[in-house]
Motif scaffolding. Structure first.
Motif, PDB file in Angstrom:
ATOM      1  N   LEU A 198      13.833   1.134   0.735  1.00 18.34           N
ATOM      2  CA  LEU A 198      13.215   2.268   1.100  1.00 18.34           C
ATOM      3  C   LEU A 198      13.240   2.569   2.570  1.00 18.34           C
ATOM      4  CD1 LEU A 198      10.142   2.584  -1.124  1.00 18.34           C
ATOM      5  CD2 LEU A 198      12.210   3.821  -1.414  1.00 18.34           C
ATOM      6  N   SER A 199      13.868   1.431   3.323  1.00 14.63           N
ATOM      7  CA  SER A 199      13.830   1.471   4.907  1.00 14.63           C
ATOM      8  C   SER A 199      12.529   1.813   5.284  1.00 14.63           C
ATOM      9  CB  SER A 199      14.870   2.613   5.194  1.00 14.63           C
ATOM     10  OG  SER A 199      16.363   2.214   4.844  1.00 14.63           O
ATOM     11  N   VAL A 200      11.680   1.188   4.947  1.00 13.43           N
ATOM     12  CA  VAL A 200      10.367   1.199   5.369  1.00 13.43           C
ATOM     13  C   VAL A 200       9.736  -0.153   5.765  1.00 13.43           C
ATOM     14  CG1 VAL A 200       9.844   3.391   4.441  1.00 13.43           C
ATOM     15  CG2 VAL A 200       9.167   1.254   3.381  1.00 13.43           C
ATOM     16  N   LEU A 201       8.540  -0.211   6.740  1.00  9.71           N
ATOM     17  CA  LEU A 201       8.092  -1.635   6.945  1.00  9.71           C
ATOM     18  C   LEU A 201       7.332  -2.156   5.733  1.00  9.71           C
ATOM     19  CD1 LEU A 201       6.385  -0.574  10.245  1.00  9.71           C
ATOM     20  CD2 LEU A 201       8.439  -1.904  10.053  1.00  9.71           C
ATOM     21  N   PRO A 202       7.570  -3.691   5.613  1.00 13.66           N
ATOM     22  CA  PRO A 202       6.703  -4.147   4.507  1.00 13.66           C
ATOM     23  C   PRO A 202       4.994  -3.909   4.560  1.00 13.66           C
ATOM     24  CG  PRO A 202       8.282  -5.742   5.760  1.00 13.66           C
ATOM     25  CD  PRO A 202       8.141  -4.594   6.352  1.00 13.66           C
ATOM     26  N   SER A 203       4.542  -3.660   5.785  1.00  7.91           N
ATOM     27  CA  SER A 203       3.054  -3.672   5.724  1.00  7.91           C
ATOM     28  C   SER A 203       2.914  -2.091   5.028  1.00  7.91           C
ATOM     29  CB  SER A 203       2.574  -3.429   6.990  1.00  7.91           C
ATOM     30  OG  SER A 203       3.367  -2.506   8.081  1.00  7.91           O
ATOM     31  N   SER A 204       3.744  -1.143   5.174  1.00  9.53           N
ATOM     32  CA  SER A 204       3.703   0.420   4.513  1.00  9.53           C
ATOM     33  C   SER A 204       3.689  -0.032   3.031  1.00  9.53           C
ATOM     34  CB  SER A 204       4.617   1.080   4.865  1.00  9.53           C
ATOM     35  OG  SER A 204       4.625   1.454   6.429  1.00  9.53           O
ATOM     36  N   VAL A 205       4.803  -0.725   2.486  1.00 11.17           N
ATOM     37  CA  VAL A 205       4.862  -1.114   1.244  1.00 11.17           C
ATOM     38  C   VAL A 205       3.916  -1.457   0.750  1.00 11.17           C
ATOM     39  CG1 VAL A 205       6.272  -2.188  -0.472  1.00 11.17           C
ATOM     40  CG2 VAL A 205       7.448  -1.062   1.038  1.00 11.17           C
ATOM     41  N   THR A 206       3.138  -2.535   1.304  1.00 13.34           N
ATOM     42  CA  THR A 206       2.018  -3.662   0.897  1.00 13.34           C
ATOM     43  C   THR A 206       0.539  -2.191   0.699  1.00 13.34           C
ATOM     44  OG1 THR A 206       2.387  -5.440   1.989  1.00 13.34           O
ATOM     45  CG2 THR A 206       0.164  -5.268   1.478  1.00 13.34           C
ATOM     46  N   LYS A 207       0.522  -1.315   1.646  1.00 11.92           N
ATOM     47  CA  LYS A 207      -0.606  -0.440   1.355  1.00 11.92           C
ATOM     48  C   LYS A 207      -0.350   0.635   0.503  1.00 11.92           C
ATOM     49  CE  LYS A 207      -1.678  -0.171   6.433  1.00 11.92           C
ATOM     50  NZ  LYS A 207      -1.531   0.622   7.623  1.00 11.92           N
ATOM     51  N   MET A 208       0.861   1.064   0.095  1.00 15.07           N
ATOM     52  CA  MET A 208       1.346   1.580  -0.954  1.00 15.07           C
ATOM     53  C   MET A 208       1.095   0.926  -2.426  1.00 15.07           C
ATOM     54  SD  MET A 208       2.078   4.711  -2.303  1.00 15.07           S
ATOM     55  CE  MET A 208       2.557   5.684  -0.775  1.00 15.07           C
ATOM     56  N   VAL A 209       1.553  -0.342  -2.393  1.00 13.07           N
ATOM     57  CA  VAL A 209       1.381  -1.046  -3.696  1.00 13.07           C
ATOM     58  C   VAL A 209      -0.223  -1.321  -3.984  1.00 13.07           C
ATOM     59  CG1 VAL A 209       1.540  -3.428  -4.319  1.00 13.07           C
ATOM     60  CG2 VAL A 209       3.794  -2.099  -3.608  1.00 13.07           C
ATOM     61  N   GLN A 210      -1.076  -1.383  -3.006  1.00 12.28           N
ATOM     62  CA  GLN A 210      -2.493  -1.461  -3.167  1.00 12.28           C
ATOM     63  C   GLN A 210      -2.776  -0.327  -3.714  1.00 12.28           C
ATOM     64  OE1 GLN A 210      -3.427  -2.672   0.659  1.00 12.28           O
ATOM     65  NE2 GLN A 210      -3.337  -4.775   0.237  1.00 12.28           N
ATOM     66  N   LYS A 211      -2.477   1.031  -3.295  1.00 12.14           N
ATOM     67  CA  LYS A 211      -2.876   2.121  -3.835  1.00 12.14           C
ATOM     68  C   LYS A 211      -2.514   2.457  -5.135  1.00 12.14           C
ATOM     69  CE  LYS A 211      -3.194   7.142  -2.954  1.00 12.14           C
ATOM     70  NZ  LYS A 211      -3.971   7.424  -3.801  1.00 12.14           N
ATOM     71  N   LEU A 212      -1.162   2.025  -5.598  1.00 11.21           N
ATOM     72  CA  LEU A 212      -0.470   2.205  -6.728  1.00 11.21           C
ATOM     73  C   LEU A 212      -1.077   1.339  -7.785  1.00 11.21           C
ATOM     74  CD1 LEU A 212       3.140   2.267  -6.017  1.00 11.21           C
ATOM     75  CD2 LEU A 212       1.731   4.346  -6.790  1.00 11.21           C
ATOM     76  N   ASP A 213      -1.663   0.296  -7.451  1.00  6.54           N
ATOM     77  CA  ASP A 213      -2.622  -0.852  -8.202  1.00  6.54           C
ATOM     78  C   ASP A 213      -3.880  -0.149  -8.693  1.00  6.54           C
ATOM     79  OD1 ASP A 213      -3.700  -2.834  -9.442  1.00  6.54           O
ATOM     80  OD2 ASP A 213      -3.679  -4.166  -7.305  1.00  6.54           O
ATOM     81  N   LYS A 214      -4.606   0.491  -7.474  1.00  3.97           N
ATOM     82  CA  LYS A 214      -5.951   1.125  -7.622  1.00  3.97           C
ATOM     83  C   LYS A 214      -5.680   2.341  -8.635  1.00  3.97           C
ATOM     84  CE  LYS A 214      -8.785   3.748  -4.878  1.00  3.97           C
ATOM     85  NZ  LYS A 214      -8.564   5.146  -4.614  1.00  3.97           N
ATOM     86  N   ASP A 215      -4.524   3.074  -8.554  1.00  6.31           N
ATOM     87  CA  ASP A 215      -4.313   4.253  -9.322  1.00  6.31           C
ATOM     88  C   ASP A 215      -3.719   3.806 -10.761  1.00  6.31           C
ATOM     89  OD1 ASP A 215      -5.115   5.783  -7.352  1.00  6.31           O
ATOM     90  OD2 ASP A 215      -3.209   6.521  -6.777  1.00  6.31           O
TER      91      ASP A 215
END
Length: 140
Positions: A32-49
């Motif tokens: 996705l050409s984004v920072l791993p830290s951004s992915v980690t935040k999104m993955v945590q949100k997707l987990d929560k959802d």
């Protein structure tokens, strides 16, 4: 409803799992050409959802909800690529155009595009006429 960014992540995770059998944060970030830290935040949100299960340092798995949406998102992307190809969009423009429009169409519009593709493929005369119009436009 997931945001466009959530959809991009779910779609990419789904494709990585299909291709490699797993999806790591680093793989998602690279694709996705984004920072791993951004992915980690999104993955945590997707987990929560409820779209995936994320265990730090162990990877992630899509839930049935995430699998269903991931599959549908990949199908939407493929369908739009097919549609743009059928109507004669230049090959080097297709991916960028699909990325630009896929999040802005309703699922109803996607379903109608699928119907249109089917009708076009069942009517070679229509496709021939479309090709003639494209050639005519290019020669002007």
């Amino acid at each position: 409803m997931p945001t466009p960014s959530m959809e991009d992540h779910i779609e990419q995770i789904y494709m990585l799992i299909e291709q490699k059998g797993y999806a790591r944060v680093s793989d998602i970030a690279e694709s996705l050409s984004v920072l791993p830290s951004s992915v980690t935040k999104m993955v945590q949100k997707l987990d929560k959802d409820g779209y995936l299960i994320y265990e730090r340092y162990r990877g992630l798995m899509l839930t049935p909800k995430g699998l269903k949406l991931g599959k549908r998102l990949v199908q939407r992307h493929d369908l739009l690529e097919q549609f743009l190809r059928l109507i004669g969009v230049q090959e080097d423009k297709i991916y960028e155009d699909v990325e630009g429009i896929e999040h802005h169409l309703s699922w109803n519009s996607i379903d109608r595009i699928a119907d249109l593709i089917q009708a076009m493929e069942e009517n070679p005369d229509f496709l021939q006429k479309l090709e003639e119009l494209k050639e005519q436009q290019q020669s002007e």
